[in-house]
Design an enzyme around this catalytic site. Structure first.
Site, PDB file in Angstrom:
ATOM      1  N   ASP A 121       0.843  -1.194   0.000  1.00  0.00           N
ATOM      2  CA  ASP A 121       0.000   0.000   0.000  1.00  0.00           C
ATOM      3  C   ASP A 121       0.877   1.241   0.000  1.00  0.00           C
ATOM      4  O   ASP A 121       2.082   1.153   0.202  1.00  0.00           O
ATOM      5  CB  ASP A 121      -1.012  -0.001   1.150  1.00  0.00           C
ATOM      6  CG  ASP A 121      -0.371   0.011   2.531  1.00  0.00           C
ATOM      7  OD1 ASP A 121       0.864  -0.136   2.618  1.00  0.00           O
ATOM      8  OD2 ASP A 121      -1.097   0.150   3.520  1.00  0.00           O
ATOM      9  N   TYR A 156       2.871   4.757   0.802  1.00  0.00           N
ATOM     10  CA  TYR A 156       3.465   5.358   2.000  1.00  0.00           C
ATOM     11  C   TYR A 156       2.411   6.209   2.693  1.00  0.00           C
ATOM     12  O   TYR A 156       1.603   6.879   2.039  1.00  0.00           O
ATOM     13  CB  TYR A 156       4.655   6.232   1.632  1.00  0.00           C
ATOM     14  CG  TYR A 156       5.840   5.481   1.057  1.00  0.00           C
ATOM     15  CD1 TYR A 156       6.523   4.526   1.804  1.00  0.00           C
ATOM     16  CD2 TYR A 156       6.285   5.741  -0.235  1.00  0.00           C
ATOM     17  CE1 TYR A 156       7.619   3.847   1.281  1.00  0.00           C
ATOM     18  CE2 TYR A 156       7.390   5.076  -0.769  1.00  0.00           C
ATOM     19  CZ  TYR A 156       8.047   4.126  -0.006  1.00  0.00           C
ATOM     20  OH  TYR A 156       9.128   3.465  -0.534  1.00  0.00           O
ATOM     21  N   PHE A 195       6.959   1.946  -3.876  1.00  0.00           N
ATOM     22  CA  PHE A 195       8.340   2.173  -3.429  1.00  0.00           C
ATOM     23  C   PHE A 195       8.866   3.572  -3.726  1.00  0.00           C
ATOM     24  O   PHE A 195       9.865   3.989  -3.147  1.00  0.00           O
ATOM     25  CB  PHE A 195       9.306   1.125  -4.016  1.00  0.00           C
ATOM     26  CG  PHE A 195       9.045  -0.271  -3.528  1.00  0.00           C
ATOM     27  CD1 PHE A 195       9.350  -0.637  -2.234  1.00  0.00           C
ATOM     28  CD2 PHE A 195       8.485  -1.213  -4.372  1.00  0.00           C
ATOM     29  CE1 PHE A 195       9.099  -1.921  -1.774  1.00  0.00           C
ATOM     30  CE2 PHE A 195       8.223  -2.498  -3.939  1.00  0.00           C
ATOM     31  CZ  PHE A 195       8.530  -2.860  -2.635  1.00  0.00           C
ATOM     32  N   HIS A 228      11.344  -9.284   1.119  1.00  0.00           N
ATOM     33  CA  HIS A 228      11.084  -7.855   0.927  1.00  0.00           C
ATOM     34  C   HIS A 228      12.362  -7.049   1.178  1.00  0.00           C
ATOM     35  O   HIS A 228      13.209  -7.446   1.982  1.00  0.00           O
ATOM     36  CB  HIS A 228       9.974  -7.427   1.908  1.00  0.00           C
ATOM     37  CG  HIS A 228       9.357  -6.108   1.598  1.00  0.00           C
ATOM     38  ND1 HIS A 228       9.907  -4.914   2.021  1.00  0.00           N
ATOM     39  CD2 HIS A 228       8.232  -5.784   0.904  1.00  0.00           C
ATOM     40  CE1 HIS A 228       9.146  -3.919   1.612  1.00  0.00           C
ATOM     41  NE2 HIS A 228       8.131  -4.417   0.923  1.00  0.00           N
TER      42      HIS A 228
END
Length: 241
Positions: free
Chosen positions: A70, A72, A83, A192
Site C-alpha cells: 500500500d 506510503y 516504493f 522484501h
C-alpha cells in the site's frame, strides 16, 4: 454518465478495465473514500495520483511489473508508484535497499532521490495492491476493495502483454503469483527489501540483471541501443539527480 467516464485513466487501461468501474465493489470503494474525506481524514496519495501507476505506464508498453502493498502513509511521500516517493523526500529504508541491490547488480550509481517516475515511463508498472491509505495508518485501506481491482489489473496485463517480468518481493506480493501464468512470464521472488528482511536474501538476488536478460532474450537484445534502453528497467544514466 458511468463511473468510468469520471475517472481519468490512460486509454488502453480504461478500455481493458472499463467494466470494473461500475461493479458494486468499486462503487462502494468510491463511496468509502468520499466518507473518509468527509470525516476529515487525510488520504494518500492525493486524488489525481491514485491511478498514477496506470497513467504513467500504458498497458501496451508494460515490460516489468513490480508489486507493492500500500502507499506510503507519511506526508508528501506517496504519488501512486510503489516504493517511489515524491521529489524532495528522502528515500525510505526499503528503497535505499533497492538502490543498494541496483548498485551491486548493475553497477548503477545510487541516486540522490527516491522519485522513480522515470522507471514507470520506461515500462515498469509500479503497482501497489491497495491504491490508497489513511495518513499514519499502514494497511488502513487493505480491505476497502482495492485488492479486487488490482488483481484484475494483474490478470489483464498478464493476458494482454506477452513475456513480462513480474517482481514479487515479500510474502504479500508473492501471494499474487497465482494470478500470473508462469509459462508466459518470468516471475522473480525474494524477501522484501525492508531492513527487517533484506539481509535474508534481497541483497544479492540479482533480479534486475535477470529481468534485463529475459527481456533481451525476447528480441530487444538483438536490436539497437534504443531497444536496449526500452527493455532495461533501469538503464544506466537515467537516474536523475
Amino acid at each position: 454518465m458511468t463511473q468510468d467516464d469520471r475517472i481519468r485513466l490512460e486509454a488502453g487501461w480504461k478500455e481493458a478495465l472499463r467494466e470494473e468501474f461500475d461493479k458494486p465493489y468499486m462503487l462502494e470503494l468510491g463511496a468509502f473514500l468520499r466518507r473518509e474525506k468527509a470525516a476529515g481524514k487525510t488520504i494518500y496519495p492525493p486524488g489525481p495520483m491514485i491511478f498514477n501507476a496506470l497513467n504513467s505506464t500504458p498497458l501496451d508498453q508494460v515490460k516489468v511489473v513490480i508489486l507493492g502493498q500500500d502507499p506510503y502513509h507519511g506526508p508528501g511521500q506517496a504519488h501512486g508508484l510503489c516504493f517511489s516517493v515524491q521529489p524532495g523526500i528522502a528515500a525510505p529504508p526499503s528503497l535505499q535497499n533497492i538502490f543498494k541491490e541496483l548498485k551491486r547488480d548493475l553497477n548503477l550509481d545510487i541516486p540522490k532521490h527516491g522519485y522513480l517516475q522515470h522507471w514507470a515511463e520506461q515500462g515498469v508498472l509500479m503497482l501497489n495492491t491497495s491504491l490508497t491509505v489513511e495518513q499514519g495508518i499502514a494497511g488502513s485501506h487493505a480491505k476497502a476493495g482495492w485488492h479486487q481491482f488490482t488483481d484484475q489489473v494483474i490478470e489483464v496485463v498478464g493476458e494482454r502483454c506477452p513475456h513480462l517480468v513480474f517482481i514479487l518481493w515479500g510474502a504479500h506480493a508473492q501471494s499474487k503469483a497465482k494470478l500470473i501464468d508462469a509459462t508466459r512470464h518470468l516471475i522473480l521472488k525474494s524477501v522484501h527489501p525492508s531492513p527487517l528482511s533484506a539481509h535474508r536474501g534481497f541483497i544479492g538476488n540479482g533480479h534486475f540483471s535477470r529481468a534485463n536478460q529475459f527481456l533481451q532474450q525476447q528480441g530487444c537484445g538483438r536490436s539497437t541501443g534504443d531497444c536496449r534502453q526500452r527493455s532495461n528497467p533501469m538503464p544506466a544514466g537515467r537516474h536523475r539527480a
